[in-house]
Scaffold this motif. Structure first.
Motif, short mmCIF file in Angstrom:
data_model
loop_
_atom_site.label_atom_id
_atom_site.label_comp_id
_atom_site.label_asym_id
_atom_site.label_seq_id
_atom_site.Cartn_x
_atom_site.Cartn_y
_atom_site.Cartn_z
N ALA B 29 0.82 -1.22 0.00
CA ALA B 29 0.00 0.00 0.00
C ALA B 29 0.85 1.27 0.00
O ALA B 29 0.48 2.26 -0.63
CB ALA B 29 -0.93 0.00 1.21
N VAL B 30 2.00 1.25 0.68
CA VAL B 30 2.84 2.45 0.72
C VAL B 30 3.26 2.83 -0.69
O VAL B 30 3.15 3.98 -1.11
CB VAL B 30 4.11 2.21 1.56
CG1 VAL B 30 4.88 3.50 1.71
CG2 VAL B 30 3.75 1.68 2.91
N GLY B 33 0.32 3.99 -2.74
CA GLY B 33 -0.07 5.34 -2.35
C GLY B 33 0.82 6.37 -3.01
O GLY B 33 0.35 7.35 -3.60
N ALA B 34 2.13 6.15 -2.95
CA ALA B 34 3.07 7.10 -3.55
C ALA B 34 2.86 7.17 -5.06
O ALA B 34 2.88 8.25 -5.65
CB ALA B 34 4.50 6.66 -3.24
N SER B 36 0.08 6.59 -6.72
CA SER B 36 -1.18 7.22 -7.09
C SER B 36 -1.12 8.74 -6.95
O SER B 36 -1.92 9.46 -7.55
CB SER B 36 -2.32 6.67 -6.25
OG SER B 36 -2.20 7.10 -4.92
N ALA B 37 -0.16 9.26 -6.16
CA ALA B 37 -0.08 10.71 -5.97
C ALA B 37 0.20 11.43 -7.28
O ALA B 37 -0.37 12.48 -7.56
CB ALA B 37 1.01 11.03 -4.95
N THR B 38 1.09 10.85 -8.11
CA THR B 38 1.45 11.51 -9.37
C THR B 38 0.24 11.61 -10.30
O THR B 38 -0.02 12.66 -10.89
CB THR B 38 2.58 10.76 -10.08
OG1 THR B 38 3.56 10.43 -9.12
CG2 THR B 38 3.18 11.59 -11.17
N PHE B 40 -2.89 11.58 -9.47
CA PHE B 40 -3.83 12.52 -8.88
C PHE B 40 -3.38 13.96 -9.17
O PHE B 40 -4.18 14.81 -9.57
CB PHE B 40 -3.92 12.26 -7.38
CG PHE B 40 -4.69 13.29 -6.63
CD1 PHE B 40 -6.07 13.37 -6.76
CD2 PHE B 40 -4.04 14.18 -5.79
CE1 PHE B 40 -6.79 14.32 -6.07
CE2 PHE B 40 -4.76 15.14 -5.10
CZ PHE B 40 -6.14 15.22 -5.24
N ALA B 41 -2.08 14.21 -8.98
CA ALA B 41 -1.56 15.57 -9.21
C ALA B 41 -1.74 15.98 -10.66
O ALA B 41 -2.10 17.12 -10.96
CB ALA B 41 -0.09 15.62 -8.81
N LEU B 44 -5.25 16.88 -11.30
CA LEU B 44 -5.60 18.12 -10.61
C LEU B 44 -4.99 19.33 -11.30
O LEU B 44 -5.52 20.45 -11.26
CB LEU B 44 -5.08 18.01 -9.18
CG LEU B 44 -5.42 19.09 -8.18
CD1 LEU B 44 -6.92 19.14 -8.02
CD2 LEU B 44 -4.78 18.77 -6.84
N CYS B 45 -3.85 19.10 -11.95
CA CYS B 45 -3.01 20.18 -12.47
C CYS B 45 -3.77 21.16 -13.37
O CYS B 45 -3.69 22.37 -13.19
CB CYS B 45 -1.83 19.58 -13.20
SG CYS B 45 -0.59 20.77 -13.58
N VAL B 150 -10.17 19.61 -6.90
CA VAL B 150 -10.04 18.23 -6.47
C VAL B 150 -11.33 17.47 -6.77
O VAL B 150 -11.32 16.37 -7.32
CB VAL B 150 -9.73 18.15 -4.95
CG1 VAL B 150 -9.83 16.71 -4.46
CG2 VAL B 150 -8.35 18.68 -4.66
N LEU B 154 -11.99 14.31 -9.34
CA LEU B 154 -12.42 13.01 -8.82
C LEU B 154 -13.88 12.70 -9.16
O LEU B 154 -14.53 11.89 -8.51
CB LEU B 154 -12.19 12.93 -7.31
CG LEU B 154 -10.71 12.93 -6.88
CD1 LEU B 154 -10.56 13.01 -5.38
CD2 LEU B 154 -9.98 11.70 -7.39
#
Lengths: 173, 189
Positions: B29-30, B33-34, B36-38, B40-41, B44-45, B150, B154
């Motif tokens: 999961a760690v 998670g890391a 999926s951040a890219t 998501f960003a 969002l950008c 956001v 989403l």
């Protein structure tokens, strides 16, 4: 109402462009420069999001988040606050990107139009990074005696969280 | 402070994962998670940049200055001591109007300029500095652009339908902050 609200960005863009054009503001230059600033903001945000998304994923997968939510649930439910927003409320005063990550995770997991997703969004939109802002201002001014500033600011945060939860439940519950 | 919270959360998740036999899920999961951040960003950008562009245009059209001028009477009542100094009043109104428009990067320097000036005015000034901090820790933003971005990235059906709720909630919290400040100011000497 929601028709008008969903038009917000387009309406603002149109109205401001008209104003800019007749007042001799370089319309295209301003827009692209602004977008560039947004890109810089994103570049600052991405490292924080990467770390925090990893941490929140670990919290969730390890079962700790569930445990904490279950512990806080009796109190939060009595107050009318969804217990899923516990982590968001904990991180909100401390870290802006932490709160953004927690809220985004809730919106992603529960859905943007769900009650939890909306409550998270309203909580995030209606509050600020209290303790961080306090530290920045007082240290810049060289004042050590913050006295009643932090309690008053945290009281505002508490009211914000409770009213966000209640308003959302009233509107979309 | 945030570091301590982060450390506690991390250590206890590790402990919980080991004790409940979820070590391998937690490890996966760690990384997930890391990763999926890219994504998501990136999602969002676009929205974030468009908002930034609109706000820059508003700034160049002089909206901040107009708003700042309109806010001065209110600021004179909230900060009677500091607003006697012209440069301080200007910094205060710039801070408040940038906050209202959501221009965080313009609000902070103006706020710090005001804070420094207030610190030099003695005890009355420092009391008003505390009030300024309380105001700045409550969200005064008229349009919650980040969270709307956001929500739209989403999949919200109408990202802005939360605006009335956000405005009402921030208004209540600002009033609570001001009320608590006024009350505590009297008893905490």
């Amino acid at each position: 109402m929601s028709e008008v609200l969903s038009l917000t960005p387009a309406l603002l863009l149109g109205a401001l462009s008209l104003w800019a054009f007749f007042h001799g503001v370089d319309l295209y230059g301003a827009l692209t420069e602004g977008a560039k600033k947004g890109l810089c903001l994103m570049a600052e945000l991405l490292p924080a999001l990467t770390v925090l998304f990893a941490v929140i994923a670990l919290l969730r997968a390890s079962g700790l988040l569930e445990l904490l939510e279950r512990m806080a649930a009796p109190l939060l439910r009595r107050l009318g606050v969804p217990e899923e927003t516990g982590l968001l409320m904990l991180l909100r005063p401390l870290s802006g990107s932490g709160a953004l990550s927690a809220a985004s995770e809730l919106i992603k997991t529960h859905g943007a139009d769900s009650l939890v997703g909306r409550t998270a969004a309203v909580m995030l939109g209606a509050s600020e990074t209290t303790l961080y802002v306090t530290a920045v201002y007082f240290s810049a001014a060289g004042v050590r005696d913050t006295r009643w500033a932090v309690p008053a600011a945290l009281c505002a945060d508490l009211v914000c969280f409770l009213s966000s939860a209640w308003i959302c439940r009233l509107l979309w519950g | 402070m945030f570091n301590i919270v982060l450390l506690i959360l991390l250590l206890f998740s590790l402990l919980n994962a080991l004790l409940t036999g979820r070590a391998s899920e937690a490890g996966a999961a760690v990384l997930e998670g890391a990763r999926s951040a890219t994504g998501f960003a990136l999602e969002l950008c676009g929205a974030l940049c468009l908002w930034s562009a609109i706000l820059e245009l508003a700034e160049r059209c002089g909206l901040t200055k107009r708003l700042a001028a309109a806010l001065r009477p209110l600021l004179r009542r909230l900060f009677p001591c500091s607003s006697r100094e012209a440069p301080l009043l200007e910094a205060l109104s710039e801070n408040l109007s940038a906050n209202l428009l959501g221009l965080g990067s313009a609000a902070t320097p103006a706020g710090i300029r005001a804070a420094r000036g207030m610190a030099g005015l003695g005890e009355a000034g420092v009391d008003e500095l505390r009030l300024l901090v309380v105001l700045n820790t409550a969200s005064l933003q008229l349009l919650p652009t980040t969270i709307a971005s956001v929500r739209s990235s989403l999949g919200a059906s109408s990202p802005f339908d939360i605006v009335p709720a956000v405005l009402l909630s921030s208004l209540l919290s600002v009033l609570a902050g001001l009320g608590a400040a006024k009350l505590l100011q009297r008893v905490w000497r």
